[in-house]
Write a protein that holds these residues in place. Structure first.
Motif, mmCIF file in Angstrom:
data_model
loop_
_atom_site.group_PDB
_atom_site.id
_atom_site.type_symbol
_atom_site.label_atom_id
_atom_site.label_comp_id
_atom_site.label_asym_id
_atom_site.label_seq_id
_atom_site.Cartn_x
_atom_site.Cartn_y
_atom_site.Cartn_z
ATOM 1 N N LEU A 113 57.582 70.095 88.269
ATOM 2 C CA LEU A 113 57.392 69.123 87.189
ATOM 3 C C LEU A 113 57.566 67.700 87.716
ATOM 4 O O LEU A 113 56.803 66.798 87.384
ATOM 5 C CB LEU A 113 58.406 69.361 86.061
ATOM 6 N N ILE A 114 58.566 67.526 88.530
ATOM 7 C CA ILE A 114 58.893 66.187 89.028
ATOM 8 C C ILE A 114 57.957 65.766 90.162
ATOM 9 O O ILE A 114 57.332 64.704 90.102
ATOM 10 C CB ILE A 114 60.362 66.137 89.494
ATOM 11 N N PHE A 115 57.863 66.577 91.200
ATOM 12 C CA PHE A 115 57.181 66.154 92.415
ATOM 13 C C PHE A 115 55.664 66.289 92.352
ATOM 14 O O PHE A 115 54.959 65.592 93.078
ATOM 15 C CB PHE A 115 57.744 66.904 93.625
ATOM 16 N N LYS A 116 55.153 67.159 91.486
ATOM 17 C CA LYS A 116 53.700 67.280 91.350
ATOM 18 C C LYS A 116 53.190 66.659 90.056
ATOM 19 O O LYS A 116 51.996 66.650 89.804
ATOM 20 C CB LYS A 116 53.275 68.756 91.420
ATOM 21 N N ASP A 117 54.108 66.134 89.228
ATOM 22 C CA ASP A 117 53.745 65.476 87.971
ATOM 23 C C ASP A 117 52.848 66.372 87.110
ATOM 24 O O ASP A 117 51.800 65.971 86.641
ATOM 25 C CB ASP A 117 53.064 64.132 88.247
ATOM 26 N N LEU A 118 53.294 67.608 86.909
ATOM 27 C CA LEU A 118 52.529 68.566 86.122
ATOM 28 C C LEU A 118 52.779 68.375 84.631
ATOM 29 O O LEU A 118 53.843 67.933 84.221
ATOM 30 C CB LEU A 118 52.890 69.999 86.525
ATOM 31 N N LYS A 119 51.793 68.746 83.834
ATOM 32 C CA LYS A 119 51.886 68.665 82.377
ATOM 33 C C LYS A 119 51.687 70.069 81.799
ATOM 34 O O LYS A 119 50.874 70.846 82.293
ATOM 35 C CB LYS A 119 50.796 67.748 81.808
ATOM 36 N N PHE A 120 52.414 70.354 80.727
ATOM 37 C CA PHE A 120 52.313 71.650 80.061
ATOM 38 C C PHE A 120 52.170 71.431 78.567
ATOM 39 O O PHE A 120 52.877 70.610 77.995
ATOM 40 C CB PHE A 120 53.549 72.504 80.349
ATOM 41 N N SER A 121 51.265 72.181 77.955
ATOM 42 C CA SER A 121 51.026 72.071 76.518
ATOM 43 C C SER A 121 50.792 73.452 75.932
ATOM 44 O O SER A 121 50.325 74.359 76.626
ATOM 45 C CB SER A 121 49.772 71.237 76.230
ATOM 46 N N GLY A 122 51.073 73.571 74.658
ATOM 47 C CA GLY A 122 50.724 74.770 73.921
ATOM 48 C C GLY A 122 49.538 74.458 73.034
ATOM 49 O O GLY A 122 49.336 73.312 72.641
ATOM 50 N N PHE A 123 48.740 75.470 72.730
ATOM 51 C CA PHE A 123 47.568 75.281 71.877
ATOM 52 C C PHE A 123 47.620 76.303 70.752
ATOM 53 O O PHE A 123 47.644 77.512 71.001
ATOM 54 C CB PHE A 123 46.281 75.461 72.690
ATOM 55 N N TRP A 124 47.653 75.820 69.535
ATOM 56 C CA TRP A 124 47.699 76.670 68.353
ATOM 57 C C TRP A 124 46.346 76.549 67.651
ATOM 58 O O TRP A 124 46.063 75.556 66.984
ATOM 59 C CB TRP A 124 48.830 76.225 67.449
#
Length: 132
Positions: free
Chosen positions: A51-62
């Motif tokens: 999360l920190i070093f690769k600057d990843l994003k996570f989301s849920g989709f409803w």
């Protein structure tokens, strides 16, 4: 978008039996993973370092909320899927049918529902109603 991506994901996650963090490691810097269909009630484990070093994003989709908020887009999407189906370009997913008749025992139905919460399956669980 490659055709082999599904096979790659299956390989990375041992056919869907390994935790999603294996897939997360495959994201490039600034990547975004969208989760859909998380009805297993299992927690999502994310490696903090990625999360920190690769600057990843996570989301849920409803999808239900999205369709309520975007009726015109929902209509367009359904029309597009129907067109793919008419052209033979849309392939259905595998299903595991569970017959539900008047004489089906409650325990069998409970087992069928519980099986949907256990993670990887050979197909989507679907009740098929008979004489009810």
């Amino acid at each position: 978008m490659s055709r082999g991506f599904k096979d790659q994901v299956a390989e990375w996650t041992n056919g869907g039996r390994e935790k999603i963090k294996v897939l997360v490691k495959q994201l490039s810097s600034g990547g975004h993973l969208v989760t859909y269909g998380g009805m297993s009630k299992a927690p999502v484990e994310l490696p903090t370092g990625l999360l920190i070093f690769k600057d990843l994003k996570f989301s849920g989709f409803w999808v239900s909320r999205w369709s309520d908020e975007n009726p015109a887009e929902k209509k367009r999407t359904v029309e597009e899927i129907l067109e793919w189906t008419r052209k033979g370009e849309f392939k259905d997913i595998p299903v595991q049918e569970m017959r539900w008749d008047w004489d089906t025992k409650a325990e069998k139905l409970k087992e069928g529902v519980a099986g949907t919460l256990e993670g990887f399956r050979a197909g989507k669980g679907v009740f098929v109603y008979g004489d009810t």
